[in-house]
Write an enzyme that holds these catalytic residues in place. Structure first.
Site, PDB file in Angstrom:
ATOM      1  N   GLU A  92      -3.554   7.553  -3.929  1.00  0.00           N
ATOM      2  CA  GLU A  92      -3.393   6.245  -3.301  1.00  0.00           C
ATOM      3  C   GLU A  92      -3.153   5.171  -4.351  1.00  0.00           C
ATOM      4  O   GLU A  92      -3.814   5.165  -5.384  1.00  0.00           O
ATOM      5  CB  GLU A  92      -4.679   5.942  -2.520  1.00  0.00           C
ATOM      6  CG  GLU A  92      -4.660   4.695  -1.700  1.00  0.00           C
ATOM      7  CD  GLU A  92      -5.993   4.483  -0.978  1.00  0.00           C
ATOM      8  OE1 GLU A  92      -6.086   4.850   0.201  1.00  0.00           O
ATOM      9  OE2 GLU A  92      -6.939   3.979  -1.607  1.00  0.00           O
ATOM     10  N   TYR A 102       0.847  -1.195   0.000  1.00  0.00           N
ATOM     11  CA  TYR A 102       0.000   0.000   0.000  1.00  0.00           C
ATOM     12  C   TYR A 102       0.879   1.240   0.000  1.00  0.00           C
ATOM     13  O   TYR A 102       1.889   1.294   0.696  1.00  0.00           O
ATOM     14  CB  TYR A 102      -0.906   0.029   1.241  1.00  0.00           C
ATOM     15  CG  TYR A 102      -1.697   1.307   1.360  1.00  0.00           C
ATOM     16  CD1 TYR A 102      -2.979   1.403   0.813  1.00  0.00           C
ATOM     17  CD2 TYR A 102      -1.161   2.433   1.985  1.00  0.00           C
ATOM     18  CE1 TYR A 102      -3.706   2.580   0.891  1.00  0.00           C
ATOM     19  CE2 TYR A 102      -1.878   3.618   2.054  1.00  0.00           C
ATOM     20  CZ  TYR A 102      -3.146   3.686   1.514  1.00  0.00           C
ATOM     21  OH  TYR A 102      -3.853   4.853   1.578  1.00  0.00           O
TER      22      TYR A 102
END
Lengths: 288, 379, 288, 379
Positions: D189, D101
């Protein structure tokens, strides 16, 4: 005592696995410097001349308690290395690298202003306290311990002066190369202040060159705040305006930065200015 | 690396700075065509990387295409401070109401860029700084924040601008800052920044100097280098990564280290000689670099004696000796008398290598310099 | 006494010639605030409601000794106006403007950190010390001097609470709107510290809303360092997650910033939390 | 403004971030063509601006063009959390070695952007923050310096990366920072950031949220707004510059000020009612804005009573009353019972204007809320 580096110095070498970094790590170790760590990203876990290599300065500091850094990182990455060292809590950063882009240094210095870290250089030979620690690329054997503090914008010219001092039996407390770039972390005035406060320094040698006005500011500072005798030398009386003389910072621009101006300013502040490197030693001898 | 006026203006235009319309010509007929297309009075301006073009007759105003051709004929090929003019910029001549100055430099003392402005443009800023320091306003720019709008406005009001001139001024100031920072410049200058009688602002002349050390990240800019303006010796020095500056004396100097090189030149001067050049071979030079350096000195017809001063630290004296011998052996022209002072790493080996050649060796710098001066005088 | 603004405040209005700036300058003057200068670039030399207009804050400060600024500049230019004020030496900057880009504010706050200036807002109603100075857009007449310090992220909700206080005869020492944006210059904790040290404030009212964790940090601070009674209210118990509720900062994101969490944190710190704006006044009355 | 995955990835690609090759399809046959051109197994992914697509069956893997067509047929037109899928992204399916992530958000407390990374990707980062906080590393970024190389490297080593993965990781981190700052994002993101079995890093899913307040300087980005995902009420609210959020209750609320609007909703809830919406008309609203606001409430079929709470400061009560009357008079459908609480500037005039209409006025907020709740219950 002495200034900046000493037997207590715990050194981390940034770029230790490179040719230059590895070579000078060996010489610094030979001189007796406490090289406690090296850093090369991706080479963590290796060893160079018995020194452990880490991936980051952060890790090197945490593991070895390093408090001083010397940087042999290539120019495009050197400013990042300087900020990395400061961010990791290193108190004294000596950057040898030549050819760092000016705006990189401008930004790095802006960051350093906000931290307590001191930067020597870049584009400098480093700092040596004879008999204690060599954090740089200068030939160690020409130095000897003694009462003369040396500060210079130059490399080999400093060696020439140091050799002349040593040849006459005049040892050095610490010799500091502040670097030949237009943007450097530590100025003459900063080092003069340290020498003034250093109990083992009795005479100070200041070696300037063309470009900028650092010598003029040093002259003013000496006149006002330095009680110890200062002997100066300024290289570049025969340098023409508008040309960079080897060092990125050695250039007479817009009529500013001539050797003549600097010599006049120094002499006006009551400082004796030698005509050549060897004469520096003669004038120092007269002070002791 | 200095850029030509036309190169600087092309970069200005890319950042939205107002520049006169125009184009570059290498022949009078090209100049004629450009002037014809522009269809207005034009300025024909020599593109050379030295100051003082105007006084040397390198800038002419032409009312029409025929005059432009004639002006180009006069300028192309002329010599300005030793440089031959090969290109002219032909551009619309601006009507001049007021001439101002705007420039960004590196302030070494404060370690920051500084913007300098003056309502008195058109003259050299250093000249103005001496004669009218009160006419100059200086702003240190935080390199991380950049130039902010209010700072540019403050400068505008410092200059006594008002009304409709505030906004173009701040836009130009912000644009010049972007030019400076995006291209890693060490100088970005508009002089004069002209206000026309109609109240337009135009960058009538411009100058950019790029940071050589940052060119690696601006490959498209490094292609702007004008190799025609380099001498053969400069080209060789650049390719061998040597710092070389030609001077007007007769003693060729080769030294390792910039400060020591200058000190060596000064010493030559002190003893009554005149250095022919500055030449720094840097730290840790190998034989081939030393050979390249000596070749440059040997190719200088003014050189009557050579002084080589090596203080070995990283530089090994035997490598230096080998390099010198290579260049001496390959040259076909007579080699001027040479004094070599070697100290430091492997100095004995170096001296032994040189003993075979017809070279005077020395360990004392003073002695070496004195000998070189004497040799030059005796030639 | 009181906090932030008082009879001594010398106010400069940035954006004074705009519709909003001019309108509220009139109202602030009517309230008795010392509005000593206005700024609109290019309008220097004009006058607005008897207040001289300058081109730059720098000039306004030099000429009038202004020490506090209020900003009605449109959002695209407001962050620049904030930094201009700080750079000109203004100590307290109140920014009314709504809709300033977040990264503009992030950069401006970074700069303010390096100066001594305090920013209230942006996107706030301002600060009022009843009977002394109104530096904002709140209706002055609903306030009355007294012992209750009010701090709030909201505008009209604050007026509702202030009116309830005044209706019960509970006057205010100072009422501070810290603003509804995600990035604001002054937090609850900052204002609580001022109220704690302010001799004329006896009770503190804290009006929070969903989004962020400023209320939680306030609760912690109150538990540790505030001796005066605090009454709280938190708006948005019925607000759904993931939606901006009018204020850019009023959003429950990633499960963070719910009213329930804030109420729990405040109550855990021993703070009484009212169920609606009018009840705030009831709870304050019990403390006095 | 939230961007779709495909829009986010197009921006990523512009900054050199590695994304799977692919394209957008609005019909099954387009999906087939894209899969055919890609010539490899593909992922067919619903493009809707809500989370949980995967669980809802909005992401399918297809081995060939025929399967891709079938997958698109299943996905296009399906409803995910109330939103109809109109587009699918068809892109090369990446082989997954490890899922990481990487995201950048605004840290409100520290007033700085923060980069968040984890070696555990593919799940929601908030979920991970609760279950495995030790698996998350967080770096505050100085907005003026930006993300520096060494900081990105530190994060890479925090994650236990080594060898050939350090450089791509730092390059992606720097790229994501540029995406964030150049486009005025509030969220950027990559999740998951995949390491393939061959050691390549690929941004397999991406999300960007732009700062609405900064769109004025990114006109090309504001055109990316997907108006198809807006309800009619949302569109009207946006055009009238109103803050409107639909809720699932039956009491329509209109308030000036965001905090007061929420407090009013909470009060409705406290008295046992259920708000149908959040609606903030902002400060100083004029009659036409008020009318637009009431129209939105009137068009909501769930609304059984209306509560209007105006605390006038800049907002004038007579303007509010005029706006309400306009909307009431023009509507053809029956108007639900309405309670209007007006205090502040010109409140008397406002109440008099409303006296003519069939509207209950109040000065007390508590009384107004209680009445509205009672009215809704009695309908």
């Amino acid at each position: 005592m002495s200034i900046l580096v000493s037997k207590e110095t715990r050194l981390v070498v940034q770029g230790i696995t490179g040719t230059e970094g590895s070579f000078h790590t060996r010489l610094m170790l030979d001189y007796g410097t406490h090289v406690v760590a090296g850093v090369t990203p991706g080479k963590g876990g290796e060893w160079v001349h018995g020194v452990p290599v880490f991936d980051t300065v952060r890790e090197a500091v945490q593991t070895t308690g390093a408090d001083t850094s010397i940087i042999y990182v290539p120019a495009p990455f050197a400013a990042d290395a300087i900020v990395e060292a400061a961010d990791a809590g290193i108190g004294l950063i000596v950057c040898i690298t030549e050819g760092i882009p000016i705006l990189d240094m401008v930004r790095a210095c802006q960051f350093l202003e906000d931290t307590g870290a001191r930067l020597i250089g870049p584009n400098c030979p480093g700092v040596i306290t004879p008999g204690q620690a060599k954090v740089g690329i200068m030939p160690g054997h020409i130095h000897m311990p003694g009462p003369v503090g040396v500060v210079s914008r130059s490399g080999t010219l400093t060696y020439e002066v140091v050799k002349a001092l040593t040849d006459r039996g005049l040892g050095q407390s610490t010799a500091v190369g502040i670097g030949g770039d237009p943007i450097i972390g530590t100025s003459f005035v900063d080092v003069l202040r340290l020498f003034e406060d250093d109990p083992v320094t009795d005479v100070i040698v200041l070696i300037g060159e063309i470009g900028g006005t650092d010598e003029e500011r040093a002259a003013q500072f000496i006149a006002g705040e330095v009680s110890k005798p200062v002997i100066a030398f300024v290289a570049g009386r025969t340098a023409p305006p508008g040309h960079r003389m080897g060092h990125a910072g050695a250039i007479i621009e817009g009529g500013e930065g001539t050797a003549q101006e600097k010599i006049v300013a120094l002499e006006a502040a009551g400082i004796r200015v030698a005509r050549h490197p060897v004469e520096v030693a003669d004038l120092v001898a007269e002070c002791l | 690396m200095k850029l030509h006026e036309y190169q600087s203006k092309r970069i200005f235009a890319r950042y939205g700075l107002p520049v006169p319309q125009g184009n570059i010509a290498t022949t009078p007929s090209e100049a004629r065509q450009i002037a014809h297309l522009l269809g207005s009075p034009v300025a024909v301006k020599a593109q050379v990387l030295v100051g003082g073009r105007g006084k040397a007759g390198g800038i002419l105003i032409a009312r029409d295409a025929a005059e432009a051709e004639e002006a180009a004929r006069q300028i192309i090929g002329m010599s300005i401070k030793g440089l031959t003019v090969r290109k002219v910029l032909v551009e619309c001549a601006a009507e001049i109401g007021q001439e101002m100055y705007m420039g960004i430099v590196i302030d070494r003392t404060h370690r920051k860029p500084a913007m300098i402005v003056s309502a008195q443009g058109g003259v050299e800023i250093e000249e103005l700084a001496r004669t009218r320091p009160d006419a100059i306003f200086r702003l240190l720019i935080d390199p991380l924040r950049g130039l902010m709008d209010y700072q540019a406005r403050n400068l505008a009001f410092d200059l006594g601008l008002h009304g409709n001139l505030i906004r173009p001024f701040t836009t130009i100031a912000r644009g010049l800052w972007r030019v400076f920072v995006d291209n890693d410049a060490t100088l970005a200058e508009i002089n004069p920044l002209v206000i026309t009688p109609e109240g337009q602002m135009i960058a009538v002349d411009g100058k950019i100097t790029l940071d050589d050390n940052a060119l690696f990240r601006h490959l498209e800019l490094s292609e702007m280098r004008d190799v025609q303006e380099e001498t053969e010796a400069q080209r060789q020095a650049r390719q061998a990564d040597l710092s070389y500056v030609k001077l007007d004396g007769d003693i060729g100097c080769m030294v390792n280290g910039a400060g020591l090189a200058m000190a060596t030149m000064d010493l030559v001067d002190l003893y009554g000689g005149r250095p022919a050049n500055f030449l720094d071979i840097g730290g840790g030079a190998r034989a081939n670099k030393v050979a390249a350096a000596l070749r440059i000195i040997l190719s200088d017809p003014d050189v009557r004696a050579i002084l080589i001063n090596i203080f070995g630290g990283i530089t090994r004296c035997d490598e230096v000796a080998r390099g010198l011998l290579t260049a001496i052996q390959e040259t076909s022209t007579p080699v001027p008398p040479m004094v070599v002072r070697l100290v430091g790493a492997n100095e004995e080996e170096g001296r032994q290598l040189l003993a075979a050649a017809d070279v005077i060796t020395a360990t004392s710098l003073l002695e070496a310099a004195q000998k070189a001066v004497a040799l030059a005088a005796s030639q």
